[in-house]
Motif scaffolding. Structure first.
Motif, PDB file in Angstrom:
ATOM      1  N   ASP A  11      63.972  29.513  11.042  1.00  0.00           N
ATOM      2  CA  ASP A  11      63.516  28.143  10.793  1.00  0.00           C
ATOM      3  C   ASP A  11      63.276  27.966   9.294  1.00  0.00           C
ATOM      4  O   ASP A  11      62.576  28.770   8.681  1.00  0.00           O
ATOM      5  CB  ASP A  11      62.219  27.884  11.576  1.00  0.00           C
ATOM      6  N   PRO A  12      63.847  26.938   8.685  1.00  0.00           N
ATOM      7  CA  PRO A  12      63.649  26.731   7.250  1.00  0.00           C
ATOM      8  C   PRO A  12      62.178  26.529   6.856  1.00  0.00           C
ATOM      9  O   PRO A  12      61.801  26.767   5.707  1.00  0.00           O
ATOM     10  CB  PRO A  12      64.467  25.480   6.915  1.00  0.00           C
ATOM     11  N   LEU A  13      61.336  26.149   7.793  1.00  0.00           N
ATOM     12  CA  LEU A  13      59.923  25.941   7.483  1.00  0.00           C
ATOM     13  C   LEU A  13      59.165  27.248   7.260  1.00  0.00           C
ATOM     14  O   LEU A  13      58.011  27.228   6.825  1.00  0.00           O
ATOM     15  CB  LEU A  13      59.250  25.103   8.562  1.00  0.00           C
ATOM     16  N   THR A  14      59.822  28.386   7.510  1.00  0.00           N
ATOM     17  CA  THR A  14      59.162  29.660   7.206  1.00  0.00           C
ATOM     18  C   THR A  14      58.866  29.774   5.706  1.00  0.00           C
ATOM     19  O   THR A  14      58.067  30.615   5.302  1.00  0.00           O
ATOM     20  CB  THR A  14      60.009  30.874   7.641  1.00  0.00           C
ATOM     21  N   ARG A  15      59.430  28.897   4.912  1.00  0.00           N
ATOM     22  CA  ARG A  15      59.163  28.892   3.469  1.00  0.00           C
ATOM     23  C   ARG A  15      57.681  28.715   3.154  1.00  0.00           C
ATOM     24  O   ARG A  15      57.219  29.119   2.095  1.00  0.00           O
ATOM     25  CB  ARG A  15      59.987  27.809   2.774  1.00  0.00           C
ATOM     26  N   VAL A  16      56.916  28.147   4.080  1.00  0.00           N
ATOM     27  CA  VAL A  16      55.484  27.925   3.826  1.00  0.00           C
ATOM     28  C   VAL A  16      54.720  29.233   3.681  1.00  0.00           C
ATOM     29  O   VAL A  16      53.647  29.257   3.070  1.00  0.00           O
ATOM     30  CB  VAL A  16      54.820  27.038   4.914  1.00  0.00           C
ATOM     31  N   VAL A  17      55.247  30.328   4.221  1.00  0.00           N
ATOM     32  CA  VAL A  17      54.555  31.618   4.183  1.00  0.00           C
ATOM     33  C   VAL A  17      54.260  32.047   2.745  1.00  0.00           C
ATOM     34  O   VAL A  17      53.244  32.683   2.478  1.00  0.00           O
ATOM     35  CB  VAL A  17      55.364  32.689   4.952  1.00  0.00           C
ATOM     36  N   LYS A  18      55.087  31.662   1.815  1.00  0.00           N
ATOM     37  CA  LYS A  18      54.870  32.027   0.407  1.00  0.00           C
ATOM     38  C   LYS A  18      53.559  31.451  -0.133  1.00  0.00           C
ATOM     39  O   LYS A  18      53.041  31.923  -1.141  1.00  0.00           O
ATOM     40  CB  LYS A  18      56.041  31.566  -0.453  1.00  0.00           C
ATOM     41  N   ASP A  19      52.996  30.448   0.535  1.00  0.00           N
ATOM     42  CA  ASP A  19      51.769  29.796   0.080  1.00  0.00           C
ATOM     43  C   ASP A  19      50.507  30.390   0.699  1.00  0.00           C
ATOM     44  O   ASP A  19      49.400  29.919   0.392  1.00  0.00           O
ATOM     45  CB  ASP A  19      51.828  28.296   0.390  1.00  0.00           C
ATOM     46  N   ASP A  20      50.642  31.383   1.562  1.00  0.00           N
ATOM     47  CA  ASP A  20      49.490  31.976   2.246  1.00  0.00           C
ATOM     48  C   ASP A  20      48.521  32.567   1.210  1.00  0.00           C
ATOM     49  O   ASP A  20      48.851  33.547   0.547  1.00  0.00           O
ATOM     50  CB  ASP A  20      49.960  33.065   3.215  1.00  0.00           C
ATOM     51  N   PRO A  21      47.296  32.019   1.101  1.00  0.00           N
ATOM     52  CA  PRO A  21      46.353  32.515   0.099  1.00  0.00           C
ATOM     53  C   PRO A  21      45.520  33.708   0.570  1.00  0.00           C
ATOM     54  O   PRO A  21      44.872  34.372  -0.227  1.00  0.00           O
ATOM     55  CB  PRO A  21      45.444  31.306  -0.136  1.00  0.00           C
ATOM     56  N   VAL A  22      45.514  33.979   1.871  1.00  0.00           N
ATOM     57  CA  VAL A  22      44.632  35.001   2.436  1.00  0.00           C
ATOM     58  C   VAL A  22      45.361  36.329   2.642  1.00  0.00           C
ATOM     59  O   VAL A  22      44.871  37.385   2.239  1.00  0.00           O
ATOM     60  CB  VAL A  22      44.013  34.524   3.769  1.00  0.00           C
ATOM     61  N   ARG A  23      46.504  36.277   3.286  1.00  0.00           N
ATOM     62  CA  ARG A  23      47.244  37.507   3.612  1.00  0.00           C
ATOM     63  C   ARG A  23      48.733  37.356   3.285  1.00  0.00           C
ATOM     64  O   ARG A  23      49.589  37.455   4.174  1.00  0.00           O
ATOM     65  CB  ARG A  23      47.032  37.850   5.086  1.00  0.00           C
ATOM     66  N   PRO A  24      49.055  37.138   2.011  1.00  0.00           N
ATOM     67  CA  PRO A  24      50.459  36.939   1.631  1.00  0.00           C
ATOM     68  C   PRO A  24      51.335  38.166   1.832  1.00  0.00           C
ATOM     69  O   PRO A  24      52.560  38.052   1.906  1.00  0.00           O
ATOM     70  CB  PRO A  24      50.371  36.558   0.147  1.00  0.00           C
ATOM     71  N   HIS A  25      50.741  39.337   1.955  1.00  0.00           N
ATOM     72  CA  HIS A  25      51.489  40.590   2.087  1.00  0.00           C
ATOM     73  C   HIS A  25      52.011  40.841   3.502  1.00  0.00           C
ATOM     74  O   HIS A  25      52.839  41.713   3.703  1.00  0.00           O
ATOM     75  CB  HIS A  25      50.592  41.759   1.670  1.00  0.00           C
ATOM     76  N   ILE A  26      51.542  40.079   4.489  1.00  0.00           N
ATOM     77  CA  ILE A  26      52.013  40.298   5.862  1.00  0.00           C
ATOM     78  C   ILE A  26      53.452  39.794   5.979  1.00  0.00           C
ATOM     79  O   ILE A  26      53.739  38.643   5.663  1.00  0.00           O
ATOM     80  CB  ILE A  26      51.093  39.605   6.882  1.00  0.00           C
ATOM     81  N   PRO A  27      54.361  40.656   6.434  1.00  0.00           N
ATOM     82  CA  PRO A  27      55.778  40.264   6.516  1.00  0.00           C
ATOM     83  C   PRO A  27      56.039  39.230   7.613  1.00  0.00           C
ATOM     84  O   PRO A  27      55.302  39.130   8.595  1.00  0.00           O
ATOM     85  CB  PRO A  27      56.489  41.583   6.819  1.00  0.00           C
ATOM     86  N   LEU A  28      57.096  38.487   7.442  1.00  0.00           N
ATOM     87  CA  LEU A  28      57.481  37.441   8.388  1.00  0.00           C
ATOM     88  C   LEU A  28      57.675  38.006   9.797  1.00  0.00           C
ATOM     89  O   LEU A  28      57.326  37.361  10.783  1.00  0.00           O
ATOM     90  CB  LEU A  28      58.750  36.743   7.906  1.00  0.00           C
ATOM     91  N   GLU A  29      58.189  39.240   9.907  1.00  0.00           N
ATOM     92  CA  GLU A  29      58.427  39.862  11.212  1.00  0.00           C
ATOM     93  C   GLU A  29      57.125  40.055  11.994  1.00  0.00           C
ATOM     94  O   GLU A  29      57.142  40.093  13.218  1.00  0.00           O
ATOM     95  CB  GLU A  29      59.127  41.214  11.043  1.00  0.00           C
ATOM     96  N   GLN A  30      56.019  40.198  11.293  1.00  0.00           N
ATOM     97  CA  GLN A  30      54.725  40.313  11.972  1.00  0.00           C
ATOM     98  C   GLN A  30      54.156  38.935  12.321  1.00  0.00           C
ATOM     99  O   GLN A  30      53.384  38.803  13.254  1.00  0.00           O
ATOM    100  CB  GLN A  30      53.730  41.084  11.101  1.00  0.00           C
TER     101      GLN A  30
END
Length: 147
Positions: A11-30
């Motif tokens: 989903d192209p909206l997965t781009r929002v993950v780059k903005d995670d201020p709390v746990r940015p290190h968690i990979p998309l697969e998780q």
């Protein structure tokens, strides 16, 4: 406004993950798998807020528990949230809790795995949560519990 379920890593909206201020290190697969998804609050095509949710058998006390605890649909855990508009995070949590209680009436709890910060405390208590427990590096705020 609508609650959008981001359940595909394509989903192209997965781009929002780059903005995670709390746990940015968690990979998309998780964040997106059979026991996890990202919930978005949207107005048309605009994303207003995002939260990552994990299904677990029990309430986690650490980030490692998100991986180690059995993944069953007993406890819904919000482990990060961010907002692009004032008040949108609050509306997202409310919409997500309403969806969970409607679609998963057997759920035993809706909780967070939050950092030990004043910002997180203010946010969750203002939104009606209660402190379930304070852990070594996190706090669980409870939005719903059958116990």
């Amino acid at each position: 406004m609508e609650l959008y379920h981001l359940r595909s890593k394509d989903d192209p909206l997965t781009r929002v993950v780059k903005d995670d201020p709390v746990r940015p290190h968690i990979p998309l697969e998780q964040r997106i798998n059979d026991a996890a998804e990202i919930l978005l609050l949207k107005a048309g095509e605009e994303v207003l807020a995002a939260t990552c949710m994990q299904w677990l058998h029990d309430i986690p006390t650490s980030e490692q528990d998100l991986v180690d605890i059995e993944h069953t649909k007993d406890v819904a855990v919000f482990y990060t949230i961010w907002s692009y508009r004032p008040g949108a995070g609050q509306r997202l949590i409310k919409a997500a809790a309403e969806w969970l209680l409607k679609d998963y009436p057997e759920i035993s709890a809706i909780v967070t795995l939050s950092p030990q910060t004043k910002l997180a405390e203010r946010f969750h208590l203002k939104n009606g949560a209660t402190v379930h427990q304070t852990n070594e590096t996190s706090v669980n705020y409870r939005y719903y519990s059958k116990k």
